[in-house]
Design a protein around this motif. Structure first.
Motif, short mmCIF file in Angstrom:
data_model
loop_
_atom_site.label_atom_id
_atom_site.label_comp_id
_atom_site.label_asym_id
_atom_site.label_seq_id
_atom_site.Cartn_x
_atom_site.Cartn_y
_atom_site.Cartn_z
N THR A 238 0.65 -1.42 -0.24
CA THR A 238 -0.21 -0.07 -0.08
C THR A 238 0.77 1.18 -0.39
O THR A 238 2.20 1.43 0.49
CB THR A 238 -0.81 0.02 1.18
OG1 THR A 238 -1.40 -1.08 1.29
CG2 THR A 238 -2.00 1.42 1.38
N LYS A 241 -0.92 6.71 -3.13
CA LYS A 241 -1.39 6.63 -4.44
C LYS A 241 -2.25 5.27 -4.54
O LYS A 241 -3.27 5.86 -5.51
CB LYS A 241 -0.56 7.54 -5.49
CG LYS A 241 -0.28 8.82 -5.47
CD LYS A 241 1.72 8.35 -6.71
CE LYS A 241 1.87 10.48 -6.58
NZ LYS A 241 2.83 9.71 -7.78
N GLY A 242 -2.27 4.50 -3.85
CA GLY A 242 -3.04 3.44 -4.26
C GLY A 242 -2.58 2.33 -4.06
O GLY A 242 -1.27 2.42 -2.16
N PHE A 259 -4.58 -0.28 -8.21
CA PHE A 259 -5.55 0.04 -7.97
C PHE A 259 -4.96 1.14 -7.27
O PHE A 259 -4.19 1.38 -6.14
CB PHE A 259 -6.43 -0.85 -6.77
CG PHE A 259 -7.65 -1.67 -7.10
CD1 PHE A 259 -8.43 -1.77 -7.76
CD2 PHE A 259 -6.76 -3.02 -6.19
CE1 PHE A 259 -9.07 -3.46 -8.03
CE2 PHE A 259 -7.06 -4.51 -6.72
CZ PHE A 259 -8.05 -4.22 -7.48
N ASP A 260 -6.06 2.24 -7.43
CA ASP A 260 -5.25 4.01 -6.78
C ASP A 260 -6.19 4.23 -6.20
O ASP A 260 -7.07 3.47 -5.48
CB ASP A 260 -5.82 4.69 -7.83
CG ASP A 260 -7.59 5.12 -8.55
OD1 ASP A 260 -8.25 4.38 -8.06
OD2 ASP A 260 -8.13 5.23 -9.64
N ASN A 261 -6.43 4.71 -5.24
CA ASN A 261 -6.90 4.93 -4.20
C ASN A 261 -8.39 5.19 -3.53
O ASN A 261 -9.39 5.36 -3.01
CB ASN A 261 -6.89 6.62 -3.63
CG ASN A 261 -5.26 6.68 -2.48
OD1 ASN A 261 -4.87 4.99 -1.95
ND2 ASN A 261 -4.59 7.50 -2.57
N ASN A 262 -9.02 5.30 -5.32
CA ASN A 262 -10.21 5.42 -5.76
C ASN A 262 -11.06 3.98 -5.81
O ASN A 262 -12.24 3.61 -6.28
CB ASN A 262 -11.37 5.95 -6.05
CG ASN A 262 -10.90 7.70 -6.02
OD1 ASN A 262 -11.47 8.13 -4.57
ND2 ASN A 262 -10.61 8.18 -6.93
N ASP A 263 -9.86 2.93 -5.92
CA ASP A 263 -10.69 1.54 -5.87
C ASP A 263 -10.52 1.55 -7.23
O ASP A 263 -10.92 0.13 -7.83
CB ASP A 263 -11.37 0.85 -5.63
CG ASP A 263 -11.15 0.74 -4.06
OD1 ASP A 263 -10.31 0.75 -3.51
OD2 ASP A 263 -12.39 0.92 -2.82
N ASN A 264 -10.09 2.29 -8.33
CA ASN A 264 -10.18 1.43 -9.71
C ASN A 264 -8.75 1.53 -10.37
O ASN A 264 -7.78 1.30 -9.80
CB ASN A 264 -9.81 2.97 -10.43
CG ASN A 264 -11.29 4.15 -10.23
OD1 ASN A 264 -12.26 4.07 -10.77
ND2 ASN A 264 -11.17 4.92 -9.82
#
Length: 325
Positions: A238, A241-242, A259-264
């Motif tokens: 972790t 940024k992700g 993943f990025d921090n928005n779970d993308n």
């Protein structure tokens, strides 16, 4: 020495069978095998089409047609057998854990330096394509600054009598825990602080060990290892940024997703499976020799010594001592 290196297998162990199968996939040359029982050496050699068989380890390391010795005996014999090969002027690939104690590791480092031979710990995970790609992603800053590494390596291994035997340095830490420890080292380096707890068996080996590593950057690595229950055997890295999630079993040539921090989803790696993947460390070893290197840029011998120092520190905290200490 030519660019075609000839390997000698010191021991016909179970892991040596896995290694030899992967050697065949990669076209690597096993010239000889040595075992304490010549019948066992012959059986191994017949299975893998190895031309030379020896009934002792001494004969194996002194074989003039062997350039590199692969040591796959039990943990407690790694030091003795690696030193035997070094003293015979051979390059050496030593199964993990590198040794049982950091004192032994330091002696091998000194002997390898004096003998001008390459010695490498066979932490095969380090050299797998999936882990090299993971390191590239981390170093590129894709997930930012790494703040946390978590990993589990827990397997139900009640049937593996060796792991429960203190006489051969049994316990979860050296056999299973070495993977998350080395994984954390690859990403974050040597920790500044270590805190560990364990549950020991009646015979004094660690059945369950958990540890937290702290680093100058403020990052932490957290791992659990157990030999009596089956865990997820996964890992997560972790960053600011992700994160990257590694599938079971994380230490294999396994898939991972970032993943990025928005779970993308921002990156994915799906490996091609070529055997178990143990050939990559040997291919790297040979490439180092071709380049005139006597230590690996991926896993320097000095780092294997540091890892053993960390394992010693953990054992000191959890109260595990091995025979002869």
């Amino acid at each position: 020495m030519t660019n075609t290196y000839r390997w000698g297998y010191l021991a016909a162990s179970g892991i040596a069978h896995s290694m030899a199968a992967d050697f065949a996939l990669a076209g690597l040359k096993i010239q000889a095998v040595g075992a304490r029982d010549i019948d066992r050496a012959n059986e191994f050699a017949d299975k893998f089409d190895i031309p030379t068989r020896h009934g002792s380890y001494e004969a194996l390391v002194n074989d003039p047609e062997v350039d590199i010795v692969y040591v796959s005996t039990v943990h407690t014999m790694h030091f003795e057998h690696a030193l035997l090969a070094i003293n015979a002027g051979k390059h050496v690939l030593v199964e993990k854990p590198f040794t049982v104690t950091s004192a032994q590791a330091q002696k091998l480092h000194k002997a390898a330096t004096a003998g001008k031979v390459m010695v490498l710990e066979a932490m095969w995970t380090r050299f797998l394509p999936s882990h090299l790609k993971l390191q590239e992603l981390i170093e590129a800053g894709t997930i930012g600054q790494v703040k946390l590494v978590t990993a589990d390596h827990s397997q139900a291994l009640q049937h593996a009598s060796r792991l429960w035997d203190p006489a051969v340095a049994g316990g979860a830490l050296l056999d299973l825990g070495i993977y998350p420890v080395s994984f954390s080292y690859r990403i974050l380096g040597q920790p500044n602080e270590i805190a560990a707890k364990a549950q020991l068996t009646e015979l004094g080996v660690d059945e369950l060990t958990s540890a937290i590593f702290e680093y100058e950057s403020g990052a932490q690595a957290v791992f659990t290892t157990c030999m009596s229950v089956a865990g997820p055997v996964n890992a997560v890295v972790t960053g600011t940024k992700g994160r990257v999630e590694l599938e079971k079993s994380f230490y294999n040539n396994t898939a991972w997703v970032a993943f990025d921090n928005n779970d993308n989803e921002i990156a994915r790696y799906v490996p091609a499976h070529e055997g178990r993947g143990m050939q990559y460390q040997a291919l790297h070893f040979e490439e180092c020799l071709r380049q005139g290197l006597l230590t690996s840029p991926i896993l320097p011998l000095s780092e294997s010594v540091q890892i053993m120092q960390t394992l010693d520190a953990i054992r000191s905290q959890i109260g595990v001592r091995y025979a002869g200490e």
